[in-house]
Design an enzyme around this catalytic site. Sequence first.
Site, mmCIF file in Angstrom:
data_model
loop_
_atom_site.group_PDB
_atom_site.id
_atom_site.type_symbol
_atom_site.label_atom_id
_atom_site.label_comp_id
_atom_site.label_asym_id
_atom_site.label_seq_id
_atom_site.Cartn_x
_atom_site.Cartn_y
_atom_site.Cartn_z
ATOM 1 N N LEU A 62 -7.207 -5.047 5.981
ATOM 2 C CA LEU A 62 -7.488 -6.195 6.852
ATOM 3 C C LEU A 62 -6.875 -7.478 6.279
ATOM 4 C CD1 LEU A 62 -9.227 -7.208 9.340
ATOM 5 C CD2 LEU A 62 -11.069 -7.643 7.701
ATOM 6 N N GLU B 294 -4.849 -10.480 4.294
ATOM 7 C CA GLU B 294 -3.436 -10.855 4.126
ATOM 8 C C GLU B 294 -3.374 -12.035 3.165
ATOM 9 O OE1 GLU B 294 -1.539 -11.485 7.892
ATOM 10 O OE2 GLU B 294 -2.036 -9.452 8.590
ATOM 11 N N ALA C 262 -4.802 -14.816 5.009
ATOM 12 C CA ALA C 262 -5.915 -14.497 5.913
ATOM 13 C C ALA C 262 -6.880 -13.569 5.190
ATOM 14 C CB ALA C 262 -5.392 -13.849 7.193
ATOM 15 N N SER D 237 -10.809 -14.631 4.067
ATOM 16 C CA SER D 237 -12.072 -14.878 4.770
ATOM 17 C C SER D 237 -11.817 -15.112 6.257
ATOM 18 C CB SER D 237 -12.772 -16.105 4.170
ATOM 19 O OG SER D 237 -13.230 -15.798 2.871
ATOM 20 N N ARG E 127 -33.494 -4.644 -31.421
ATOM 21 C CA ARG E 127 -32.895 -5.700 -32.233
ATOM 22 C C ARG E 127 -33.960 -6.523 -32.951
ATOM 23 N NH1 ARG E 127 -28.774 -8.061 -34.971
ATOM 24 N NH2 ARG E 127 -28.092 -10.066 -34.162
ATOM 25 N N GLY F 187 -23.281 -11.629 -29.691
ATOM 26 C CA GLY F 187 -21.875 -11.304 -29.923
ATOM 27 C C GLY F 187 -21.474 -9.953 -29.345
ATOM 28 N N GLU G 80 -15.193 -7.611 0.787
ATOM 29 C CA GLU G 80 -15.983 -7.294 1.992
ATOM 30 C C GLU G 80 -16.764 -8.501 2.508
ATOM 31 O OE1 GLU G 80 -17.786 -3.395 2.367
ATOM 32 O OE2 GLU G 80 -16.503 -2.690 0.747
ATOM 33 N N GLU H 290 -19.504 -17.033 0.668
ATOM 34 C CA GLU H 290 -19.420 -18.135 1.625
ATOM 35 C C GLU H 290 -19.346 -17.614 3.064
ATOM 36 O OE1 GLU H 290 -17.753 -17.739 -1.164
ATOM 37 O OE2 GLU H 290 -18.407 -19.432 -2.372
HETATM 38 N N1 COS Z 1 -19.914 -7.041 15.060
HETATM 39 C C1 COS Z 1 -19.294 -7.029 16.267
HETATM 40 N N2 COS Z 1 -18.603 -8.085 16.746
HETATM 41 C C2 COS Z 1 -18.524 -9.179 15.970
HETATM 42 C C3 COS Z 1 -19.131 -9.256 14.712
HETATM 43 C C4 COS Z 1 -19.855 -8.144 14.263
HETATM 44 N N3 COS Z 1 -20.463 -8.122 13.061
HETATM 45 N N4 COS Z 1 -18.877 -10.463 14.159
HETATM 46 C C5 COS Z 1 -18.142 -11.137 15.056
HETATM 47 N N5 COS Z 1 -17.938 -10.350 16.148
HETATM 48 C C6 COS Z 1 -17.222 -10.708 17.379
HETATM 49 C C7 COS Z 1 -17.795 -11.993 17.977
HETATM 50 O O1 COS Z 1 -18.899 -11.677 18.809
HETATM 51 C C8 COS Z 1 -16.607 -12.529 18.765
HETATM 52 O O2 COS Z 1 -16.530 -11.797 19.962
HETATM 53 P P1 COS Z 1 -15.985 -12.465 21.363
HETATM 54 O O3 COS Z 1 -14.505 -12.579 21.188
HETATM 55 O O4 COS Z 1 -16.366 -11.464 22.391
HETATM 56 O O5 COS Z 1 -16.671 -13.783 21.491
HETATM 57 C C9 COS Z 1 -15.431 -12.121 17.887
HETATM 58 O O6 COS Z 1 -15.867 -11.022 17.072
HETATM 59 C C10 COS Z 1 -14.958 -13.244 17.005
HETATM 60 O O7 COS Z 1 -16.081 -13.664 16.211
HETATM 61 P P2 COS Z 1 -16.149 -15.082 15.489
HETATM 62 O O8 COS Z 1 -15.768 -16.137 16.480
HETATM 63 O O9 COS Z 1 -17.458 -15.178 14.811
HETATM 64 O O10 COS Z 1 -14.944 -14.910 14.458
HETATM 65 P P3 COS Z 1 -14.403 -15.884 13.345
HETATM 66 O O11 COS Z 1 -12.918 -15.886 13.430
HETATM 67 O O12 COS Z 1 -15.126 -17.196 13.402
HETATM 68 O O13 COS Z 1 -14.761 -15.128 11.979
HETATM 69 C C11 COS Z 1 -16.077 -14.362 10.104
HETATM 70 C C12 COS Z 1 -16.017 -14.843 11.572
HETATM 71 C C13 COS Z 1 -15.753 -15.464 9.117
HETATM 72 C C14 COS Z 1 -17.501 -13.889 9.913
HETATM 73 C C15 COS Z 1 -15.088 -13.154 9.922
HETATM 74 O O14 COS Z 1 -13.750 -13.592 9.999
HETATM 75 C C16 COS Z 1 -15.293 -12.435 8.617
HETATM 76 O O15 COS Z 1 -16.185 -11.588 8.479
HETATM 77 N N6 COS Z 1 -14.449 -12.709 7.617
HETATM 78 C C17 COS Z 1 -14.468 -12.012 6.350
HETATM 79 C C18 COS Z 1 -13.557 -10.850 6.418
HETATM 80 C C19 COS Z 1 -13.805 -9.908 5.286
HETATM 81 O O16 COS Z 1 -14.892 -9.435 5.060
HETATM 82 N N7 COS Z 1 -12.719 -9.591 4.583
HETATM 83 C C20 COS Z 1 -12.754 -8.661 3.532
HETATM 84 C C21 COS Z 1 -11.953 -7.477 3.926
HETATM 85 S S1 COS Z 1 -12.433 -5.981 3.198
HETATM 86 S S2 COS Z 1 -12.312 -6.215 1.311
#
Ligand code: COS
Length: 410
Positions: free
Chosen positions: A137, A139, A142, A144, A286, A366, A389, A393
Amino acid sequence: MSTRPTIPIAPTSHLALPFFGPEHRALGRDIAAWAPLQQVDESDDRRACKQWTRLLGDAGWLRYCVPAAFGGALDRLDSRALVILRETLAFHSPLADFAMAMAGLGSGAITLAGTPAQQAAYLPAVARGDKLAAFALSEPDAGSDAGAMTTVAEYRQATGASGQNDAYVLNGVKTWISNGGIADFYCVFAKTDAQAGTRGISAFIVDAGTKGLDDSEHITVMAPHPLASLRFTHCALDASAQLGELGGGFKLAMRTLDIFRASVAGAALGMARRALADAVAFAGARTMFGQKLADMQLTQAKLGDMAALVEAAAMLTYRAAWLRDCVGTATPAQAQAYTAAAAMAKMCASENAQRVIDMALQMHGGRGVQVGTKVESLYRDIRALRIYEGATEVQQLIIGKSVLRNGGLS
Ligand code: COS
């Protein structure tokens, strides 16, 4: 006299809590008996991860990462089983836990949204430990903000009777991909409609070795953890590689993360329990200022703090897993409640574990910073859990939005 350190026994008393059923109690006892008997040389994280996957597959533990219809142990993914397994594995070896986690996270999108043909092609092999999986996922720009990804999957319709199939062509870079370079397949998220925001993201299954995929750029991190960048250059995929709905990739990624975030909390909990167990053992052995470290009130106060942090994290973790298994996510309200609960569990368990491990290290003096001691490696192992994951924040945002939506209740 043997110089091998005594391996503490992972606790199982929490299995008596009402969150768990008899099947979880049996599972918890079985994994607690199995894990300390396994030994893998972890000096090379990629080799060790493959070995752990083999051991976990042969012993049947990876069957908890896929549903029964495709070789899994239970009808559906059971969050409490995943939490129990990860907690116990992480207590003994964070890398063993990682291997377990990746089987689930890497194949989770196929479990949730794969066609029967895709599920049959990948899930039984994951359950046996024959295929390593990865979830692609993030990048470079990209992490968070997953929706800001720029990897594109362009649709190319086959023309004429050349025998060529319709195809998607992937271009872009993914990074910090766990199991990158050793995975047999990647669940990759890419933009299929650049104008549609998060609704323009779709998922694809990309087999390792596909022309146009370079997964050779290994990233070295502070604790053993196979990571790589993936470079897609005109990487052509058959249309059958598309996973789930076109444009449904972002939600699929979020739903997959939702399941596994509670299990990350389980892993953090296992590491914190191990640090606490080692701190107790050390404090009892200890001698300092003419008494045992354990006899000092300063030590008792610290151990009290550590135990409370561990148990608070445990309650949030088991509650999140129980919510998903027993209340479900069928209605939007249930799904949102679970998402917030999983976020809270992941945030508190990883943050608390960092504090507990730091306190345990401090107590070791230590020895705590000496490379080769368990508490030193735990100090490095735990750090990534506060980031991957969904960083702390991101969890704060998810919980905060939920609180606002529900007028103060999460
Ligand atoms: N389950 C199902 N749908 C979800 C959801 C969830 N848990 N969370 C969000 N959605 C949906 C929303 O309902 C929204 O749907 P609509 O388009 O129908 O309105 C859509 O996804 C977009 O959601 P949102 O507007 O909340 O997205 P954002 O871009 O604001 O992002 C966060 C929200 C920050 C929470 C998200 O980008 C995220 O989880 N980021 C972290 C990613 C991550 O964990 N990366 C690590 C990768 S694995 S190591």
